[in-house]
Write an enzyme that holds these catalytic residues in place. Structure first.
Site, PDB file in Angstrom:
ATOM      1  N   SER A  48       0.831  -1.204   0.000  1.00 22.89           N
ATOM      2  CA  SER A  48       0.000   0.000   0.000  1.00 22.89           C
ATOM      3  C   SER A  48       0.859   1.246   0.000  1.00 22.89           C
ATOM      4  O   SER A  48       2.003   1.245   0.434  1.00 22.89           O
ATOM      5  CB  SER A  48      -0.902   0.001   1.229  1.00 22.89           C
ATOM      6  OG  SER A  48      -0.097   0.191   2.376  1.00 22.89           O
ATOM      7  N   LYS A  49       0.236   2.289  -0.488  1.00 26.33           N
ATOM      8  CA  LYS A  49       0.854   3.605  -0.570  1.00 26.33           C
ATOM      9  C   LYS A  49       1.340   4.091   0.788  1.00 26.33           C
ATOM     10  O   LYS A  49       2.334   4.781   0.881  1.00 26.33           O
ATOM     11  CB  LYS A  49      -0.238   4.568  -1.046  1.00 26.33           C
ATOM     12  CG  LYS A  49       0.093   5.316  -2.304  1.00 26.33           C
ATOM     13  CD  LYS A  49      -1.032   6.283  -2.541  1.00 26.33           C
ATOM     14  CE  LYS A  49      -0.977   6.840  -3.922  1.00 26.33           C
ATOM     15  NZ  LYS A  49      -2.171   7.462  -4.381  1.00 26.33           N
ATOM     16  N   ARG A  50       0.584   3.735   1.810  1.00 29.54           N
ATOM     17  CA  ARG A  50       0.901   4.247   3.139  1.00 29.54           C
ATOM     18  C   ARG A  50       2.288   3.811   3.600  1.00 29.54           C
ATOM     19  O   ARG A  50       2.935   4.494   4.363  1.00 29.54           O
ATOM     20  CB  ARG A  50      -0.150   3.785   4.159  1.00 29.54           C
ATOM     21  CG  ARG A  50      -1.175   4.859   4.444  1.00 29.54           C
ATOM     22  CD  ARG A  50      -2.333   4.314   5.239  1.00 29.54           C
ATOM     23  NE  ARG A  50      -3.071   3.325   4.466  1.00 29.54           N
ATOM     24  CZ  ARG A  50      -3.336   2.091   4.879  1.00 29.54           C
ATOM     25  NH1 ARG A  50      -2.910   1.677   6.048  1.00 29.54           N
ATOM     26  NH2 ARG A  50      -4.016   1.266   4.118  1.00 29.54           N
ATOM     27  N   GLY A  52       4.922   3.197   1.579  1.00 29.89           N
ATOM     28  CA  GLY A  52       6.004   3.511   0.639  1.00 29.89           C
ATOM     29  C   GLY A  52       5.445   3.806  -0.738  1.00 29.89           C
ATOM     30  O   GLY A  52       4.238   3.793  -0.939  1.00 29.89           O
TER      31      GLY A  52
END
Ligand code: GLU
Length: 479
Positions: free
Chosen positions: A254-256, A258
């Protein structure tokens, strides 16, 4: 003769290219190339609410940057176009109507409020939310009446109520699904656009796709697709669902935690060769301990048989390692191209190509990203060495340090040629003449030349500084 594979990468233009998307594109590409097949780029843009202007162009350019070139697709051509789904609406509508006529689909007039209320009720009753199929029971007259009244409708597929189905996945093996686990999937939305499911199946068939290679998140859709192939009387392509990409903590990437956009890695200075090599190994292995692969080598080595079921952890440190390997292997002129912007930002004048290339070549093995070069430049960009630290000044004022500096300056003055090797020999000579060695020998010289206690090879740094600057800097520290 066996049929040449035809595969497709079918992204939705919702923004950027996800690293998982790059992996999917790569595996399709490698699979086809190895077997002399065809790779198609198809833009799945039927979800107009998620459409992002320019996203399709961005996807194409990012894939090209990665070195993945398609045989058919938007802007490329091919006999099976158009390759943009929004330009194929009539085809999907025709197939949906065929299903309606054959009693394999039905019109659903439920409003989104009604659907939501039914969903909430099912959740409250602890049932898996699914369409309650109330419009399936409408008589042809009722349907006709509602159409005439201008009521908006969707078209849903009529999933059998009892029984089960099977399909085969090249990665996961035989899969059995009970029909009661399959929702009456919407095929045509009330805006007239097809859903992903219908468009995907129709296009895969009409484009002659032989193998559907895509991420595991689409596995739950596969039974619906298989059923649609059956409904339409078509043979389904082979399916291969690729394992999930995971964060370090084994949650879904997930974006959170990296960067997930290929563009982010590109902008940070990751090389396409490094990213492709790294991504290739996320879910596939060559069966031996080889790690470094060019795209051409991957084309030879790749097979779906060696794709694993288990999720693959996206280890950023490993990606950084690959990048360091590929950066240091670049010809100096190319490396200079990557490092140039960072060098200029650090105050280094890159006007002299020979000099710039010598500098990047000297530091190549110290770089993970091109931006790392900046940290190595101060000794070259400062006008003179100023020791900020009292401890360093004290060290240089010591008797031994002074002897080293004096001897070095005297020998250096007439030294020619001046390069890393001759400087190293010269330092050895200083050691022989003064009897001072180790830290006592190197530290004063390093401080005097670079203002730092530690750093890359001193001979190499002295070479880059040039003889006269070295002599001047060392003399400046002699009291
Ligand atoms: N459009 C889907 C996506 O965005 C394609 C899935 C598939 O390959 O079937 O990934």
């Amino acid at each position: 003769m066996t049929q040449q594979p035809r595969v497709r990468f079918a992204p939705s233009p919702t923004g950027y290219l996800h690293v998982g998307g790059l992996r999917t594109a790569l595996y399709n590409y490698l699979f086809a190339r190895r077997l002399g097949g065809t790779v198609i780029l198809r833009i799945e843009d039927t979800d107009r609410s998620r459409f992002v202007e320019g996203a399709a162009e961005n996807l194409a350019s990012t894939l090209a940057w990665a070195g993945l070139h398609f045989d058919e697709g938007p802007g490329i051509g091919g006999d099976f176009g158009p390759y943009i789904q929004s330009q194929r609406s009539d085809i999907y509508t025709a197939h949906a109507h065929q299903l309606l006529e054959e009693g394999k689909a039905y019109r659903c007039f439920c409003t989104s409020e009604e659907l939501e209320a039914s969903r909430q009720k099912q959740i409250a009753e602890k049932r898996d939310p699914a369409y309650d199929r109330r419009c399936r029971a409408l008589t042809p007259e009722e349907v006709q009446k509602r159409i005439e009244e201008g009521m908006p409708f969707t078209i849903r597929m009529k999933v059998p109520v009892v029984g089960q189905m099977h399909f085969h996945d090249l990665v996961r093996g035989e899969i059995t699904v009970h029909f009661d686990a399959i929702d009456d999937q919407v095929l045509i939305k009330s805006d007239g656009f097809p859903t992903y499911h219908l468009a995907n199946v129709v296009d895969d068939h009409l484009m002659g796709i032989t193998h559907v290679i895509r991420g595991e998140e689409w596995l739950p859709s596969a039974p619906k697709h298989q059923l649609l192939y059956d409904f339409l009387g078509w043979e389904a392509p082979a399916f291969a669902h690729l394992p999930l990409l995971l964060n370090e903590d084994r949650t879904k990437l997930s974006k959170r935690q990296g960067d997930v956009a290929v563009e982010d890695y590109r902008n940070k200075g990751f090389l396409p060769t490094a990213l492709v090599n790294f991504v290739a190994l996320l879910g596939w292995n060559p069966g031996d301990d080889r790690e470094m692969f060019t795209l051409a080598e991957l084309e030879q080595a790749f097979s779906l048989e060696r794709v694993s079921k288990a999720g693959a952890v996206f280890d950023i440190e490993k990606l950084r390692w690959f990048n360091a390997q590929y950066l240091r292997a670049l010809p100096p002129a190319e490396l200079a191209g990557h490092c140039g912007p960072w060098m200029r930002a650090a105050g280094f004048d890159t006007g002299d190509n020979t000099r710039t290339e010598a500098v990047v070549a000297a530091f190549a093995s110290y770089l993970t990203l091109p931006s790392d070069i900046a940290a190595h430049l101060p000794f070259l960009t400062i006008a003179q060495v100023t020791l900020e630290n009292a401890e360093d000044r004290l060290l240089l004022a010591g008797e031994d340090a002074q002897s080293v500096l004096k001897r070095f300056a005297d020998l250096a003055e007439t030294q020619a040629p001046w390069d890393a090797e001759t400087v190293k020999a010269l330092i050895k000579q200083v050691q022989a003449d003064t009897g001072i060695k180790g830290k006592g020998l190197f530290m004063p010289l390093r401080l005097a030349l670079t203002a730092e206690q530690h750093g890359p090879d001193l001979g190499m740094m002295a070479e880059l500084l040039g003889r006269d600057t070295c002599v001047r800097r060392v003399r400046a520290q002699i009291t």
